[in-house]
Design an enzyme around this catalytic site. Structure first.
Site, PDB file in Angstrom:
ATOM      1  N   CYS A 117      18.536  20.242  70.164  1.00 31.76           N
ATOM      2  CA  CYS A 117      19.232  21.460  69.719  1.00 31.76           C
ATOM      3  C   CYS A 117      20.683  21.523  70.178  1.00 31.76           C
ATOM      4  O   CYS A 117      21.461  22.318  69.668  1.00 31.76           O
ATOM      5  CB  CYS A 117      18.496  22.696  70.208  1.00 31.76           C
ATOM      6  SG  CYS A 117      16.930  22.891  69.369  1.00 31.76           S
ATOM      7  N   HIS A 255      23.096  28.891  69.893  1.00 35.14           N
ATOM      8  CA  HIS A 255      22.016  28.210  69.172  1.00 35.14           C
ATOM      9  C   HIS A 255      20.931  29.252  68.894  1.00 35.14           C
ATOM     10  O   HIS A 255      20.580  30.040  69.762  1.00 35.14           O
ATOM     11  CB  HIS A 255      21.488  27.063  70.035  1.00 35.14           C
ATOM     12  CG  HIS A 255      20.221  26.478  69.526  1.00 35.14           C
ATOM     13  ND1 HIS A 255      20.084  26.034  68.231  1.00 35.14           N
ATOM     14  CD2 HIS A 255      19.009  26.264  70.127  1.00 35.14           C
ATOM     15  CE1 HIS A 255      18.849  25.570  68.061  1.00 35.14           C
ATOM     16  NE2 HIS A 255      18.184  25.705  69.192  1.00 35.14           N
ATOM     17  N   ASN A 285      14.725  28.542  63.756  1.00 33.51           N
ATOM     18  CA  ASN A 285      15.450  27.510  64.514  1.00 33.51           C
ATOM     19  C   ASN A 285      15.573  26.258  63.638  1.00 33.51           C
ATOM     20  O   ASN A 285      14.581  25.576  63.394  1.00 33.51           O
ATOM     21  CB  ASN A 285      14.671  27.221  65.801  1.00 33.51           C
ATOM     22  CG  ASN A 285      15.352  26.184  66.686  1.00 33.51           C
ATOM     23  OD1 ASN A 285      16.332  25.553  66.288  1.00 33.51           O
ATOM     24  ND2 ASN A 285      14.819  26.001  67.872  1.00 33.51           N
TER      25      ASN A 285
HETATM   26  N1  ACO Z   1       1.054  34.729  67.087  1.00 33.13           N
HETATM   27  C1  ACO Z   1       0.317  35.463  67.948  1.00 33.13           C
HETATM   28  N2  ACO Z   1       0.130  35.124  69.217  1.00 33.13           N
HETATM   29  C2  ACO Z   1       0.720  34.001  69.670  1.00 33.13           C
HETATM   30  C3  ACO Z   1       1.505  33.198  68.838  1.00 33.13           C
HETATM   31  C4  ACO Z   1       1.675  33.584  67.507  1.00 33.13           C
HETATM   32  N3  ACO Z   1       2.414  32.890  66.626  1.00 33.13           N
HETATM   33  N4  ACO Z   1       1.976  32.147  69.556  1.00 33.13           N
HETATM   34  C5  ACO Z   1       1.497  32.294  70.798  1.00 33.13           C
HETATM   35  N5  ACO Z   1       0.737  33.405  70.869  1.00 33.13           N
HETATM   36  C6  ACO Z   1       0.033  33.953  72.030  1.00 33.13           C
HETATM   37  C7  ACO Z   1      -0.283  32.904  73.073  1.00 33.13           C
HETATM   38  O1  ACO Z   1      -1.476  32.238  72.778  1.00 33.13           O
HETATM   39  C8  ACO Z   1      -0.383  33.740  74.336  1.00 33.13           C
HETATM   40  O2  ACO Z   1      -1.658  34.339  74.363  1.00 33.13           O
HETATM   41  P1  ACO Z   1      -2.465  34.501  75.763  1.00 33.13           P
HETATM   42  O3  ACO Z   1      -1.591  35.383  76.599  1.00 33.13           O
HETATM   43  O4  ACO Z   1      -3.737  35.093  75.335  1.00 33.13           O
HETATM   44  O5  ACO Z   1      -2.567  33.109  76.305  1.00 33.13           O
HETATM   45  C9  ACO Z   1       0.632  34.861  74.104  1.00 33.13           C
HETATM   46  O6  ACO Z   1       0.881  34.894  72.680  1.00 33.13           O
HETATM   47  C10 ACO Z   1       1.950  34.635  74.823  1.00 33.13           C
HETATM   48  O7  ACO Z   1       2.373  33.273  74.596  1.00 33.13           O
HETATM   49  P2  ACO Z   1       3.691  32.704  75.246  1.00 33.13           P
HETATM   50  O8  ACO Z   1       3.821  31.292  74.903  1.00 33.13           O
HETATM   51  O9  ACO Z   1       3.712  33.092  76.686  1.00 33.13           O
HETATM   52  O10 ACO Z   1       4.764  33.551  74.439  1.00 33.13           O
HETATM   53  P3  ACO Z   1       6.303  33.700  74.717  1.00 33.13           P
HETATM   54  O11 ACO Z   1       6.639  35.116  74.889  1.00 33.13           O
HETATM   55  O12 ACO Z   1       6.798  32.730  75.762  1.00 33.13           O
HETATM   56  O13 ACO Z   1       6.931  33.270  73.312  1.00 33.13           O
HETATM   57  C11 ACO Z   1       8.061  31.354  72.351  1.00 33.13           C
HETATM   58  C12 ACO Z   1       6.724  31.967  72.835  1.00 33.13           C
HETATM   59  C13 ACO Z   1       8.549  32.220  71.205  1.00 33.13           C
HETATM   60  C14 ACO Z   1       7.823  29.941  71.907  1.00 33.13           C
HETATM   61  C15 ACO Z   1       9.075  31.418  73.506  1.00 33.13           C
HETATM   62  O14 ACO Z   1       8.497  30.903  74.682  1.00 33.13           O
HETATM   63  C16 ACO Z   1      10.348  30.641  73.214  1.00 33.13           C
HETATM   64  O15 ACO Z   1      11.141  31.021  72.394  1.00 33.13           O
HETATM   65  N6  ACO Z   1      10.615  29.548  73.970  1.00 33.13           N
HETATM   66  C17 ACO Z   1      11.877  28.819  73.921  1.00 33.13           C
HETATM   67  C18 ACO Z   1      12.155  28.139  72.610  1.00 33.13           C
HETATM   68  C19 ACO Z   1      13.441  27.339  72.707  1.00 33.13           C
HETATM   69  O16 ACO Z   1      14.489  27.818  73.092  1.00 33.13           O
HETATM   70  N7  ACO Z   1      13.371  26.060  72.429  1.00 33.13           N
HETATM   71  C20 ACO Z   1      14.519  25.206  72.633  1.00 33.13           C
HETATM   72  C21 ACO Z   1      15.110  24.786  71.408  1.00 33.13           C
HETATM   73  S1  ACO Z   1      14.001  23.908  70.346  1.00 33.13           S
HETATM   74  C22 ACO Z   1      14.526  22.224  70.277  1.00 33.13           C
HETATM   75  O17 ACO Z   1      15.260  21.764  71.089  1.00 33.13           O
HETATM   76  C23 ACO Z   1      13.932  21.371  69.191  1.00 33.13           C
END
Ligand code: ACO
Length: 331
Positions: A117, A255, A285
């Site tokens: 990214c 980003h 993204n």
């Molecule tokens: N729908 C419903 N529930 C979901 C979903 C979904 N699509 N996805 C995950 N959940 C659930 C999980 O199972 C978890 O349930 P549990 O508590 O029962 O275990 C709960 O929601 C919370 O999951 P988390 O992973 O803790 O959710 P979080 O708030 O961290 O959000 C996300 C996830 C959106 C992926 C976030 O962590 C994020 O944006 N991370 C960074 C992404 C990023 O910047 N990436 C870098 C660039 S990408 C690249 O370089 C290619």
């Protein structure tokens, strides 16, 4: 005394495919809701490149063609083409070579750069050196990704996040405006938290890797989230302070990975939300394309001399910021 030469963005273009994948569509594919996706990420829909045998170059070619037409540049005048992508058409040759061929760029050298990214900010830093030293006069820098090709549409934790798009800029020498500075960082120990497990030389494709869904993005969301907020904010604040850029003048170009990350970074910089470029709700993204795509959509709001801080965090881990001044007024 010779005036210093900067690499200025003298034109910007982008392209995204017409097919839209909405949160309502995803609700039918995996166990998720529009409410969860919007509240956790800010994303409402994303674009998907459909059709057989269409790779990332198909996203980039319309953007580059529009860039050449808009600026009245002949493809023969281009000295250098860089494409940054994590989803190249194929391992080799470079997607930049394929794009150059498809648009008739025949007098340039072209190659790909990979920094996940952070590809677009890394690429601007690299390309600017060729302009500053005088070894290139016209460079096309492309960020393009067909993320749908490596997204697992059975994994609800990653499939809402990604989309397909391309953005391209023309870089030319300018003595007043352009790329002023960059702060780039890497921490390779972060590679275990965000990567594609198979398909490379370490773990070539096999029945086993395909069955195990190892040709898709693997991400430990929370770890990446925390790192993204702190590292993107660190380099953005450092850049703003280093150049004493006033908070009411700067444009933050983050980003677009998660609206919550963007908001947290802007808050640490003390910015009014109006100074922050955001379009994640429409495209998700698109990895290397997010930054040029969002600048493209804000182009008409930009004025000559406006300070922009581009900021990114991604797989690697890689992160960084680029400070540039905008080189032209809207038409
Ligand atoms: N729908 C419903 N529930 C979901 C979903 C979904 N699509 N996805 C995950 N959940 C659930 C999980 O199972 C978890 O349930 P549990 O508590 O029962 O275990 C709960 O929601 C919370 O999951 P988390 O992973 O803790 O959710 P979080 O708030 O961290 O959000 C996300 C996830 C959106 C992926 C976030 O962590 C994020 O944006 N991370 C960074 C992404 C990023 O910047 N990436 C870098 C660039 S990408 C690249 O370089 C290619």
């Amino acid at each position: 005394m010779m005036k210093k030469v900067y690499a200025a963005i003298t034109a910007i273009e982008a392209w995204y495919p017409p097919d839209i994948l909405t949160n309502a569509d995803l609700e039918k594919m995996v166990d998720t809701t529009d409410k969860w996706i919007v509240s956790r990420t800010g994303i409402k829909e994303r674009r998907i490149l459909r059709g057989p045998d269409k790779g990332t170059s198909e996203l980039a070619v319309p953007a580059v063609k529009k860039l050449l037409e808009k600026t009245g540049t002949s493809p023969k005048e281009i000295d250098m083409v860089i494409c940054t992508t994590v989803t190249p058409d194929m391992f080799f040759p470079s997607t930049a070579n394929i794009i150059s061929d498809k648009v008739g760029i025949t007098n340039a050298f072209s190659f790909d750069m990979a920094a996940a990214c952070s590809g677009f900010v890394y690429m601007l830093a690299v390309a600017s050196k060729f302009i500053e030293t005088g070894s290139a006069k016209k460079i096309i820098c492309i960020g393009a990704d067909k993320m749908s090709s490596i997204t697992d549409y059975t994994d609800r934790s990653t499939c809402p996040l990604f989309g397909d798009a391309a953005g391209a800029v023309l870089l030319e020498p300018c003595t007043e405006f352009g790329i002023m500075d960059h702060i780039l960082r890497t921490d390779g120990s972060g590679r275990h938290h965000l990567y594609m497990k198979a398909g490379g030389s370490q773990r070539p494709a096999s029945h086993e890797t395909v069955d195990a869904h190892e040709h898709f993005i693997f991400q430990e969301g929370q770890t990446v989230f925390k790192m993204a907020v702190s590292k993107m904010a660190d380099v953005s604040v450092e850049m703003m302070e280093k150049h004493q850029i006033p908070a009411d003048k700067v444009w933050l170009v983050p980003h677009q990975a998660n609206l919550r990350i963007i908001t947290a970074v802007a808050k640490r910089m003390g910015l009014d939300p109006k100074r922050v470029m955001i379009n994640i709700q429409k495209y998700g993204n698109t990895t290397t394309a997010t930054i040029p795509l969002v600048i493209y959509e804000y182009e008409k709001k930009l004025r000559k001399g406006d300070p922009l801080i581009l900021s990114s965090f991604g797989g690697g881990f890689t992160w960084g910021s680029v400070y540039l001044t905008w080189a032209y007024d809207p038409e």
